[in-house]
Motif scaffolding. Structure first.
Motif, short mmCIF file in Angstrom:
data_model
loop_
_atom_site.label_atom_id
_atom_site.label_comp_id
_atom_site.label_asym_id
_atom_site.label_seq_id
_atom_site.Cartn_x
_atom_site.Cartn_y
_atom_site.Cartn_z
N ILE A 3 0.86 -1.18 0.00
CA ILE A 3 0.00 0.00 0.00
C ILE A 3 0.90 1.22 0.00
O ILE A 3 1.92 1.26 0.68
CB ILE A 3 -0.91 0.00 1.24
CG1 ILE A 3 -1.79 -1.25 1.24
CG2 ILE A 3 -1.78 1.24 1.28
CD1 ILE A 3 -2.58 -1.46 2.49
N ASP A 4 0.51 2.22 -0.76
CA ASP A 4 1.30 3.43 -0.88
C ASP A 4 1.43 4.11 0.49
O ASP A 4 0.45 4.28 1.22
CB ASP A 4 0.63 4.39 -1.88
CG ASP A 4 1.47 5.61 -2.17
OD1 ASP A 4 2.71 5.50 -2.13
OD2 ASP A 4 0.88 6.67 -2.46
N THR A 5 2.65 4.48 0.84
CA THR A 5 2.94 5.10 2.14
C THR A 5 2.17 6.40 2.31
O THR A 5 1.65 6.69 3.40
CB THR A 5 4.45 5.35 2.27
OG1 THR A 5 5.14 4.11 2.09
CG2 THR A 5 4.80 5.92 3.63
N THR A 6 2.07 7.17 1.25
CA THR A 6 1.35 8.46 1.33
C THR A 6 -0.11 8.25 1.70
O THR A 6 -0.68 9.01 2.49
CB THR A 6 1.45 9.19 -0.02
OG1 THR A 6 2.82 9.28 -0.40
CG2 THR A 6 0.86 10.57 0.06
N ARG A 7 -0.72 7.22 1.14
CA ARG A 7 -2.12 6.95 1.45
C ARG A 7 -2.29 6.59 2.92
O ARG A 7 -3.24 7.03 3.58
CB ARG A 7 -2.62 5.81 0.57
CG ARG A 7 -4.07 5.52 0.77
CD ARG A 7 -4.60 4.54 -0.24
NE ARG A 7 -5.99 4.26 0.03
CZ ARG A 7 -6.68 3.29 -0.51
NH1 ARG A 7 -6.10 2.52 -1.40
NH2 ARG A 7 -7.92 3.09 -0.20
N LEU A 40 1.09 -1.24 10.24
CA LEU A 40 1.09 -1.60 8.83
C LEU A 40 2.27 -0.99 8.09
O LEU A 40 2.96 -1.66 7.32
CB LEU A 40 -0.23 -1.17 8.18
CG LEU A 40 -0.41 -1.49 6.71
CD1 LEU A 40 -0.48 -3.00 6.51
CD2 LEU A 40 -1.67 -0.83 6.19
N LEU A 41 2.55 0.28 8.38
CA LEU A 41 3.70 0.94 7.76
C LEU A 41 5.01 0.27 8.16
O LEU A 41 5.87 0.00 7.31
CB LEU A 41 3.75 2.42 8.18
CG LEU A 41 3.05 3.42 7.30
CD1 LEU A 41 3.15 4.80 7.92
CD2 LEU A 41 3.59 3.42 5.90
N LEU A 42 5.16 0.00 9.44
CA LEU A 42 6.40 -0.60 9.92
C LEU A 42 6.56 -2.03 9.41
O LEU A 42 7.66 -2.45 9.05
CB LEU A 42 6.44 -0.57 11.44
CG LEU A 42 6.55 0.83 12.04
CD1 LEU A 42 6.40 0.75 13.56
CD2 LEU A 42 7.85 1.47 11.66
N GLU A 43 5.47 -2.77 9.36
CA GLU A 43 5.53 -4.15 8.87
C GLU A 43 5.87 -4.18 7.39
O GLU A 43 6.66 -5.00 6.94
CB GLU A 43 4.18 -4.83 9.11
CG GLU A 43 4.13 -6.26 8.65
CD GLU A 43 2.76 -6.85 8.92
OE1 GLU A 43 2.07 -7.17 7.94
OE2 GLU A 43 2.40 -6.98 10.09
#
Length: 86
Positions: A3-7, A40-43
């Motif tokens: 998934i896009d980080t910005t989103r 979610l970002l860190l994973e």
């Protein structure tokens, strides 16, 4: 599928605004959502670093298997040895 980080960061911003403007229950729900998005970002970042490089399998480790027919079934109306002959 990443998934896009910005989103994800935009979703965190949205939940931060809700947490500041809501009552205690909505604030708690928003903080839980922020935690999940941060995980979610860190994973996702960690999984990109943990992807193993593909490695070749040595040919000697592959085992060939042979199938031998021990007892053939003989029927009166069979046409031959093929599986597709009825």
């Amino acid at each position: 599928m990443a998934i896009d980080t910005t989103r994800i960061l935009n979703e965190i911003d949205k939940h931060t605004k809700r947490a500041r403007n809501g009552d205690a229950a909505k604030t708690r729900d928003s903080v839980v959502a922020i935690r999940a998005l941060c995980d979610l970002l860190l994973e996702d970042e960690q999984s990109l670093n943990d992807i193993p490089a593909p490695r070749a399998v040595p040919r000697s480790s592959l085992q060939s298997q042979t199938v031998t027919a021990v007892n053939k079934l003989k029927e009166d109306d069979a046409n031959g040895d093929s599986l597709f002959e009825f």
